[in-house]
Structure formats: C-alpha cells, structure tokens
Write an enzyme that holds these catalytic residues in place. Structure first.
Site, PDB file in Angstrom:
ATOM      1  CB  THR A 197      72.154  22.130 -40.943  1.00 21.88           C
ATOM      2  OG1 THR A 197      72.541  22.224 -39.717  1.00 21.88           O
ATOM      3  CG2 THR A 197      72.651  23.487 -41.581  1.00 21.88           C
ATOM      4  CB  VAL A 226      78.927  27.437 -31.462  1.00 25.10           C
ATOM      5  CG1 VAL A 226      78.925  27.640 -32.975  1.00 25.10           C
ATOM      6  CG2 VAL A 226      78.280  28.413 -30.930  1.00 25.10           C
ATOM      7  N   GLY A 227      78.464  24.746 -33.325  1.00 24.42           N
ATOM      8  CA  GLY A 227      78.642  23.453 -34.076  1.00 24.42           C
ATOM      9  C   GLY A 227      78.823  24.195 -35.722  1.00 24.42           C
TER      10      GLY A 227
END
Lengths: 328, 328
Positions: A197, A226-227
């Site tokens: 990320t 989704v994180g």
C-alpha cells in the site's frame, strides 16, 4: 519627582520583560513554521537479497516522491496538497502496489481503494473497488471536497469521477508484467501473499495534518474484497489535535483493531506520546508480520514503525532531516 | 462435654455463614447469567403526529423483534445469533429501512450495507452496495465466519453470497410503495432527507457482546455511496472488554467521528461509564439532528440515546425490563 522615579522603575522592570515576550513570540512563529512529511510504499516480506540495482531504483523513486512533498511544504503549501501529490507519484510508479502496477484479484482484474483525511476539520473522502480511475487518491479528495458523502464504491464511484472530470483509463493501463508473474506464482502457492500500500502523512507550516492511503489490495484477493486503506479510522486518520496515520499490512487486522484512529485515541485519552501509542499498537496488539504505520503528531514528531521484515519509507522535515529506508 | 459445646458453638457460627456464602455463590451465578438486548430501527425526524394505528404497527413490530432476541438470550443462546435473528426480522419488515422496504438511490435502485462484530475476539464482517441479497446481515456474518476477509462490496459480495448459498432475490423484492412515494417527494425537495438503519446489540449469558447494523442508506443517495453502517468502528463495534454499539444517523458524520469505536475507547482509556461516553459523543461532539446509538456494556448496562426527534428502539434484559420507545 517621586512619580518620575516610579515611572522609571516601572519601565526598567517592564522593558526587559516585553523584549523577552517579543522574542518568545518570534520563536513561536518559527516553531509554527515547522513542517514534517512521512511516506510509505508498503511493508511486508521485502527480500534483503534484492540486487543493488533494484534497491537503487526503489530508493530513487522514494526520494523523488519525498522531494515532491517536501518542496510543497517548504514553500508553505498545504498538507493536503503534499499528501495528494506524493501519493499520485507513487500510484503512477508500477513498482508500488497502487494505481499503475496494482496487484491482480483472483480473477485477473484490478480493484483500487484509497482515502484521504483533513485533520483540520475531520473531513474525509474514500473510494473502494474502482477499476478505471488512474489516481484513486485524487478521486478520494474529490469525494471529500465536492460531494455530500464520504465513501463511494465501484461503478458509483466511477460515475462520480466522470462528473468531476477525473481521469479514467482502460483497465489495461494498470497491467504490469512483474505483478502478473507474481500473481501467477502466488496462484501456485509458490510465493507468499504479497501485499503493499502507499501512504503519506504531512504536517504543514499552518499546523494542519493530512493523511492519505492508496492501494491495489492484496495479490489474488477475491473480487469485491476491501481492506483497511479506504476505511477512515483503520488504514487512515488525521486530526490536528493529535496526529495523522497511514497504515500498510494485512487490512483485515487493521480494521478489527481500528488501528489508525486507535493511535490518535491513545494520545488524546491516555496522554501517550505518538511514539508510545504506535509502539503499543504495532508491537503489543498486532503480531509480527502484520504490517506497519507512518505517523506525524501536531508538534512535527514522526515515526515509521512496522513488525514485518521491512517497509519502504521516507521522512523529511524543516530541521533538515531527509531519510529513505527499507529495512532498519 | 466441653468439646461438644465447642463443636456446637463452632457449628452455630459456621452454619449461617456457610448458608450465606452458598447464597452468595448462587447470586453470583445469577449475576453471570445476566443478559441484555438493545435494538434500534432508525433515528430521525419521526413525526409525533403519526396516527395511533400506525404507531401501534411500529410498536408491535418492534416488540416482536425484541422478543425474538430476548428468547434466544434467555435460553442461553449466543449474542451473535440474537443479533442476526433480530436484524433479519427488521430487514424483512418493509416498515424499516433495511432489506425489504429499503430506500431508493437517486437512480431508483436499492443498495444495501450491513456489518456484524463479535466482541469475544474482535472478528467482524461487512458488506456494502449489495443489490440482491435478501438479508445483508446474514451475508456479513458469513464474511466474518467463512471468508478470510472482513469487507466485501458490490458484485464480489454477491458472488460470495452465491458460494455460501445465501438467499438472493430479484431487485423488485425490495420495492415498497411507501418508500417509492417518499423518494418521489424527496426528489421534489418536498420532504426532509429520510434516513434510517436497524441495529441490535446483545450481551449473552456467557458475557459475550455482539453488535450488528443493517441499512438501505439514505433516500436519494448517489449510487455507490456508503455510509457508516458497514464501517467497523463508525456504525458498528463490539468488544467484550468494553461495550457493543450500533449507530443510526447521518453516516458521513459517524465515519468522521469514528463514533462506535470512540465510545469504546473513552471507556477503555478514560475509564468513563457507558452512559458518560455515549453522552459525550451524542450530545457534545455530534450536533442536534445527527442521529443516535444503542449500546450495552459488559455489565449489561444499556443506553439508547439520540439527538434527533425520535428513535425507534427497544431494550430487554434478565431483570425483567422490556421496553419499546419512539420518542421520550
């Protein structure tokens, strides 16, 4: 005569006091003109056997990104602008898992998530599951500034992007051969679960903190997953009263532990320092390998901490610090 | 003889003590066997001019929902089961804005969000933007218990629902004439922004807290807009150490203030009572009209507080409380 002596004595007492007071004010002005930027481009199992040439490429790219933000802040620019511009640069670089070069889902597609938060008023914007937005961080900022909402997903988010004239691209744009090979290996279980990320947190000269996070998610994720990156309070948070935080790691655990806001809460409610709050979260509550965070407090103190093998990261400030690191 | 008198005296002293002690143990067992359930079905501009017949319909439906959860907990069932079953009932009732009878987006579609959290281990599951899932809360629970992830959106969430054999329905199923008329009025700006959410928080006899929240979002929302309901820490949170919380109101503000987790954080870090933490959040940090929360702490204390005109709500516990309220 008595009155004159009284005035002289009063002046003798007051003048040095006023001089000191005025100096203090100048110092305070200087203090307020401090800025700090921290930035990450993913934490995880980063091999120390990386060839020097590859390492150099990473360090050059990270330095360039950091310089973009540092220059904005140095000239008195806003933390939000620095955060957005740094993340756009990292999104455009296929070496990092955000924007171009994002990881593949289990179906071979790309689904991008991002969020941004303004510590001055707690306004925030986030997007998840976008497939055609070149720079998701810019869309997240438009959600924050130009929509009545905070969070948009999927096609609705892309429709809003079109209305805002935000650049859309064909899904092919995100393709990167290295990521594709990584995904193929991953599918054969030959490689560890790759994740990554990018994020940036800035304190500008006006004392405003902003934080942003952008990601392609985890390699081979199920479509629709989704994180923590677009979840305000989990993967991203900013509050001028306390700090700004951007996280990277196993998103599920960062959601469960409300990591980014939790660090701010420990500072606000327990009077912990930024360093202690981050240490408590990364080394006591999370487990080795889970990931890391970058954070800046309202005094400009910064920390970049992680419990994985390494984290691509960098920091710069008005005291002349300029550092790029991968491991220690 | 002396020995016998000594034994008698000893017995006279010990027996009442042992009896009291045994009673205390029984009391402690009873104390541990406490349960509490709270439930809401939306806060907002609920008109006090509601005809008695309509009011009765709401109260009957809320009583039935509350009884479902109370019966599960009374029989020693798990808080997670009670939360899921109560919310399923509210989702199936078109009077409430979740599942059947969900509000319309600006394009006339339905997009549902839900989340659930287990306070015992902080595991959680959430879904957003689903269009064909009859009971989003059940899908959220499957995400928590049967997927490696925490949050699924849109088509990916529905694909996972199919794999889990969770009931999918045609989008027409969610249609409700009253909601449709409301939306038409709303589009002409003749009606205030209608919102509503359903939620339930339970403490079971084993001391486990669970919380769930489910919603159709706000009337006339832009497609893709997601509020606080599926955001762990914003619209929903549970932690056996502190409390469980489910929120309803203007989701954007609940995300910005990390409302649900913030209440838990004030309890954990500032040693505040549930009542004080909820009061601080609802009446000092949020503004009149923003919404409300229901919450239960680990001792079984509960609170249902809001800063809007009314909130559909109910509570029951092992001490015989059974209350349904709309306004005061």
């Amino acid at each position: 005569m008595k009155r004159n002596i009284f005035l002289l004595v009063t002046a003798a007492i007051l003048i040095p006091f006023l001089l000191v007071k005025s100096q203090t004010n100048d110092n305070q002005k200087t203090l307020k003109a401090k800025f700090t930027i921290v930035m990450h481009a993913g934490a995880g199992a980063i091999s120390r056997d990386m060839p020097d040439s590859v390492k150099k490429e990473y360090i050059n790219a990270l330095s360039e990104a950091l310089n973009i933000g540092k220059n904005i802040l140095e000239k008195g620019g806003a933390s939000l602008d620095a955060v957005e511009k740094v993340i756009r640069f990292l999104e455009d670089d296929p070496k990092f898992n955000a924007g171009k070069g994002a990881v593949f889902t289990s179906e071979g597609t790309h689904e991008l998530d991002a969020s941004i938060m303004n510590g001055a008023d707690l306004s925030c914007g986030a997007v998840a599951g976008v497939k055609h937005v070149k720079n998701p961080i810019t869309l997240a900022r438009a959600v924050m500034e130009k929509s009545p909402h905070v969070f948009f997903i999927g096609e609705g988010a892309e429709k809003f992007a079109r209305q805002m004239n935000i650049e859309l691209v064909d899904e092919k744009y995100f393709f990167d051969k290295k990521r594709y090979d990584q995904w193929q290996k991953m599918k054969q279980n030959a490689e560890k679960n790759k994740k990554g990320t990018v994020g940036c947190v800035c304190l500008d000269k006006y004392g405003n903190i902003a934080a942003g996070t952008s990601t392609g998610g985890m390699t081979n994720k199920l479509p629709g997953r989704v994180g923590d990156s677009p979840i305000i309070g989990a993967g991203n948070y900013a509050n001028n009263k306390t700090c700004g935080v951007s996280a990277t790691g196993t998103g599920e655990l960062f959601i469960r532990n409300t990591v980014a806001y939790n660090i701010s809460a420990m500072m606000e409610y327990k009077n912990m320092s930024l360093k202690d709050a981050v240490n408590e979260m990364i080394h006591k509550r999370l487990k080795p390998g889970d990931g890391g965070v970058i954070a800046v407090d309202r005094e400009g103190n910064y920390i970049m901490d992680y419990n994985s093998e390494g984290m691509f990261r960098g920091a710069a400030n008005s005291d002349g610090v300029f550092e790029i690191k991968i491991w220690e």
